[in-house]
Design a protein around this motif. Structure first.
Motif, PDB file in Angstrom:
ATOM      1  N   ASP A  46       0.830  -1.213   0.000  1.00  0.00           N
ATOM      2  CA  ASP A  46       0.000   0.000   0.000  1.00  0.00           C
ATOM      3  C   ASP A  46       0.861   1.258   0.000  1.00  0.00           C
ATOM      4  O   ASP A  46       0.594   2.209  -0.730  1.00  0.00           O
ATOM      5  N   THR A  47       1.844   1.257   0.866  1.00  0.00           N
ATOM      6  CA  THR A  47       2.726   2.429   0.941  1.00  0.00           C
ATOM      7  C   THR A  47       3.453   2.636  -0.385  1.00  0.00           C
ATOM      8  O   THR A  47       3.499   3.745  -0.909  1.00  0.00           O
ATOM      9  N   LEU A  48       3.980   1.560  -0.946  1.00  0.00           N
ATOM     10  CA  LEU A  48       4.777   1.703  -2.167  1.00  0.00           C
ATOM     11  C   LEU A  48       3.929   2.090  -3.376  1.00  0.00           C
ATOM     12  O   LEU A  48       4.413   2.773  -4.279  1.00  0.00           O
ATOM     13  N   THR A  49       2.649   1.685  -3.366  1.00  0.00           N
ATOM     14  CA  THR A  49       1.808   2.064  -4.508  1.00  0.00           C
ATOM     15  C   THR A  49       1.167   3.437  -4.311  1.00  0.00           C
ATOM     16  O   THR A  49       0.721   4.054  -5.274  1.00  0.00           O
ATOM     17  N   SER A  50       1.115   3.926  -3.073  1.00  0.00           N
ATOM     18  CA  SER A  50       0.506   5.254  -2.882  1.00  0.00           C
ATOM     19  C   SER A  50       1.553   6.376  -2.810  1.00  0.00           C
ATOM     20  O   SER A  50       1.242   7.537  -3.070  1.00  0.00           O
ATOM     21  N   ALA A  51       2.772   6.054  -2.452  1.00  0.00           N
ATOM     22  CA  ALA A  51       3.822   7.079  -2.350  1.00  0.00           C
ATOM     23  C   ALA A  51       4.235   7.527  -3.751  1.00  0.00           C
ATOM     24  O   ALA A  51       4.433   6.704  -4.646  1.00  0.00           O
ATOM     25  N   LYS A  52       4.331   8.828  -3.919  1.00  0.00           N
ATOM     26  CA  LYS A  52       4.665   9.366  -5.242  1.00  0.00           C
ATOM     27  C   LYS A  52       6.004  10.116  -5.240  1.00  0.00           C
ATOM     28  O   LYS A  52       6.382  10.719  -4.246  1.00  0.00           O
ATOM     29  N   VAL A  53       6.663  10.047  -6.381  1.00  0.00           N
ATOM     30  CA  VAL A  53       7.948  10.730  -6.556  1.00  0.00           C
ATOM     31  C   VAL A  53       7.839  11.716  -7.712  1.00  0.00           C
ATOM     32  O   VAL A  53       7.319  11.367  -8.768  1.00  0.00           O
ATOM     33  N   VAL A  54       8.316  12.911  -7.502  1.00  0.00           N
ATOM     34  CA  VAL A  54       8.361  13.905  -8.575  1.00  0.00           C
ATOM     35  C   VAL A  54       9.817  14.367  -8.715  1.00  0.00           C
ATOM     36  O   VAL A  54      10.438  14.768  -7.722  1.00  0.00           O
ATOM     37  N   LEU A  55      10.335  14.292  -9.930  1.00  0.00           N
ATOM     38  CA  LEU A  55      11.709  14.754 -10.174  1.00  0.00           C
ATOM     39  C   LEU A  55      11.679  16.209 -10.618  1.00  0.00           C
ATOM     40  O   LEU A  55      10.858  16.585 -11.460  1.00  0.00           O
ATOM     41  N   VAL A  56      12.522  17.004 -10.010  1.00  0.00           N
ATOM     42  CA  VAL A  56      12.511  18.450 -10.297  1.00  0.00           C
ATOM     43  C   VAL A  56      13.950  18.983 -10.398  1.00  0.00           C
ATOM     44  O   VAL A  56      14.892  18.348  -9.919  1.00  0.00           O
ATOM     45  N   ASP A  57      14.069  20.162 -10.996  1.00  0.00           N
ATOM     46  CA  ASP A  57      15.377  20.824 -11.046  1.00  0.00           C
ATOM     47  C   ASP A  57      15.644  21.528  -9.726  1.00  0.00           C
ATOM     48  O   ASP A  57      16.762  21.577  -9.239  1.00  0.00           O
ATOM     49  N   GLN A  58      14.583  22.087  -9.165  1.00  0.00           N
ATOM     50  CA  GLN A  58      14.704  22.865  -7.932  1.00  0.00           C
ATOM     51  C   GLN A  58      13.647  22.368  -6.961  1.00  0.00           C
ATOM     52  O   GLN A  58      12.468  22.297  -7.311  1.00  0.00           O
ATOM     53  N   THR A  84       9.774  15.888   1.401  1.00  0.00           N
ATOM     54  CA  THR A  84       8.495  15.179   1.369  1.00  0.00           C
ATOM     55  C   THR A  84       7.352  16.039   1.883  1.00  0.00           C
ATOM     56  O   THR A  84       7.496  16.691   2.927  1.00  0.00           O
ATOM     57  N   TYR A  85       6.252  16.034   1.137  1.00  0.00           N
ATOM     58  CA  TYR A  85       5.015  16.660   1.595  1.00  0.00           C
ATOM     59  C   TYR A  85       3.897  15.630   1.487  1.00  0.00           C
ATOM     60  O   TYR A  85       3.636  15.104   0.404  1.00  0.00           O
ATOM     61  N   LEU A  86       3.277  15.304   2.609  1.00  0.00           N
ATOM     62  CA  LEU A  86       2.206  14.305   2.637  1.00  0.00           C
ATOM     63  C   LEU A  86       2.694  12.991   2.022  1.00  0.00           C
ATOM     64  O   LEU A  86       3.681  12.450   2.509  1.00  0.00           O
ATOM     65  N   ASN A  87       2.041  12.520   0.934  1.00  0.00           N
ATOM     66  CA  ASN A  87       2.475  11.227   0.390  1.00  0.00           C
ATOM     67  C   ASN A  87       3.307  11.377  -0.881  1.00  0.00           C
ATOM     68  O   ASN A  87       3.407  10.452  -1.676  1.00  0.00           O
ATOM     69  N   THR A  88       3.880  12.559  -1.065  1.00  0.00           N
ATOM     70  CA  THR A  88       4.666  12.843  -2.278  1.00  0.00           C
ATOM     71  C   THR A  88       6.038  13.366  -1.885  1.00  0.00           C
ATOM     72  O   THR A  88       6.131  14.224  -1.001  1.00  0.00           O
ATOM     73  N   PHE A  89       7.070  12.838  -2.537  1.00  0.00           N
ATOM     74  CA  PHE A  89       8.351  13.490  -2.311  1.00  0.00           C
ATOM     75  C   PHE A  89       8.949  13.973  -3.619  1.00  0.00           C
ATOM     76  O   PHE A  89       8.677  13.455  -4.695  1.00  0.00           O
ATOM     77  N   PHE A  90       9.708  15.049  -3.483  1.00  0.00           N
ATOM     78  CA  PHE A  90      10.368  15.686  -4.602  1.00  0.00           C
ATOM     79  C   PHE A  90      11.846  15.370  -4.497  1.00  0.00           C
ATOM     80  O   PHE A  90      12.427  15.457  -3.412  1.00  0.00           O
ATOM     81  N   LEU A 106      10.715   7.908   2.076  1.00  0.00           N
ATOM     82  CA  LEU A 106       9.591   7.038   2.464  1.00  0.00           C
ATOM     83  C   LEU A 106       9.391   7.038   3.978  1.00  0.00           C
ATOM     84  O   LEU A 106       8.257   6.968   4.457  1.00  0.00           O
ATOM     85  N   ILE A 107      10.470   7.129   4.717  1.00  0.00           N
ATOM     86  CA  ILE A 107      10.340   7.220   6.182  1.00  0.00           C
ATOM     87  C   ILE A 107       9.549   8.482   6.533  1.00  0.00           C
ATOM     88  O   ILE A 107       8.649   8.464   7.382  1.00  0.00           O
ATOM     89  N   HIS A 108       9.831   9.577   5.832  1.00  0.00           N
ATOM     90  CA  HIS A 108       9.064  10.803   6.094  1.00  0.00           C
ATOM     91  C   HIS A 108       7.588  10.627   5.715  1.00  0.00           C
ATOM     92  O   HIS A 108       6.703  11.142   6.395  1.00  0.00           O
ATOM     93  N   ILE A 109       7.331   9.906   4.645  1.00  0.00           N
ATOM     94  CA  ILE A 109       5.926   9.669   4.258  1.00  0.00           C
ATOM     95  C   ILE A 109       5.188   8.932   5.381  1.00  0.00           C
ATOM     96  O   ILE A 109       4.050   9.274   5.720  1.00  0.00           O
ATOM     97  N   ILE A 110       5.847   7.945   5.983  1.00  0.00           N
ATOM     98  CA  ILE A 110       5.225   7.212   7.091  1.00  0.00           C
ATOM     99  C   ILE A 110       5.000   8.164   8.281  1.00  0.00           C
ATOM    100  O   ILE A 110       3.959   8.117   8.941  1.00  0.00           O
ATOM    101  N   GLN A 111       5.984   9.019   8.531  1.00  0.00           N
ATOM    102  CA  GLN A 111       5.833  10.002   9.631  1.00  0.00           C
ATOM    103  C   GLN A 111       4.641  10.929   9.367  1.00  0.00           C
ATOM    104  O   GLN A 111       3.832  11.183  10.270  1.00  0.00           O
ATOM    105  N   TRP A 112       4.540  11.431   8.150  1.00  0.00           N
ATOM    106  CA  TRP A 112       3.404  12.306   7.789  1.00  0.00           C
ATOM    107  C   TRP A 112       2.086  11.565   8.019  1.00  0.00           C
ATOM    108  O   TRP A 112       1.120  12.132   8.526  1.00  0.00           O
ATOM    109  N   ARG A 113       2.059  10.295   7.607  1.00  0.00           N
ATOM    110  CA  ARG A 113       0.809   9.529   7.692  1.00  0.00           C
ATOM    111  C   ARG A 113       0.417   9.300   9.149  1.00  0.00           C
ATOM    112  O   ARG A 113      -0.739   9.452   9.518  1.00  0.00           O
ATOM    113  N   ILE A 114       1.397   8.906   9.965  1.00  0.00           N
ATOM    114  CA  ILE A 114       1.072   8.579  11.364  1.00  0.00           C
ATOM    115  C   ILE A 114       0.743   9.840  12.153  1.00  0.00           C
ATOM    116  O   ILE A 114      -0.220   9.864  12.932  1.00  0.00           O
ATOM    117  N   LEU A 115       1.521  10.896  11.954  1.00  0.00           N
ATOM    118  CA  LEU A 115       1.307  12.118  12.747  1.00  0.00           C
ATOM    119  C   LEU A 115       0.166  12.973  12.210  1.00  0.00           C
ATOM    120  O   LEU A 115      -0.463  13.714  12.969  1.00  0.00           O
TER     121      LEU A 115
END
Ligand SMILES: [Zn+2]
Length: 166
Positions: A46-58, A84-90, A106-115
């Motif tokens: 569930d975590t791996l299919t809901s966590a999102k990654v966005v690649l950015v320059d900045q 990381t913001y919510l379930n998305t990391f840049f 991903l550790i931050h995503i879990i922290q966001w979810r639990i807290l």
């Protein structure tokens, strides 16, 4: 940071996060689609299919200075590789194949979810203020987990985060 001061900035911060996530719809990928083979040993499907990654320059960092939060100037100026913001990391584009930074975020995503967003942001801000970036409790937890992952320890990362936050 007092709860009163936090409360003053929280809606603005949430609004900024929401706008940031909506401004980057450019096909965020799920972490699952990246196929890092060891991740299922640490995270649920569930975590791996809901966590999102966005690649950015900045990396998008909230404009804390211009909001008057001058004591977070160092954080705003720091040169991170991911955030990381919510379930998305840049991630910066050159981190695309860096498995360890994916693990860390991903550790931050879990922290966001639990807290939840409010407690996460309040804890994160206080941690930064009291201990600095690297030793703030939510970062220290992510760096410790990352080190254990690198050392090939196998553990349930979600349970570990839940235990440490309880
Ligand atoms: Zn981190």
């Amino acid at each position: 940071m007092t709860p009163e001061e936090f409360q003053k900035y929280y809606p603005r911060l949430l609004g900024w996060i929401d706008a940031t996530l909506r401004a980057h719809p450019g096909n965020p990928r799920t972490v699952a689609s990246r196929g890092f083979p060891r991740f299922p040993l640490y995270f649920s499907a569930d975590t791996l299919t809901s966590a999102k990654v966005v690649l950015v320059d900045q990396l998008p960092i909230p404009p804390l200075l211009s909001w008057g939060l001058t004591r977070f100037a160092e954080f705003e100026r720091a040169n991170f590789n991911g955030i990381t913001y919510l379930n998305t990391f840049f991630l910066k584009r050159d981190q695309e194949n860096n498995e360890v930074i994916h693990f860390h975020e991903l550790i931050h995503i879990i922290q966001w979810r639990i807290l939840g967003p409010k407690r996460f942001l309040f804890s994160y801000a206080n941690g930064l203020e009291d201990f600095g970036y690297r030793d703030s409790p939510l970062e220290a937890m992510a760096y410790d987990a990352e080190a254990a992952f690198t050392a090939k320890d196998i553990f349930d990362a979600e349970k570990m985060v839940a235990r440490k936050l309880s």
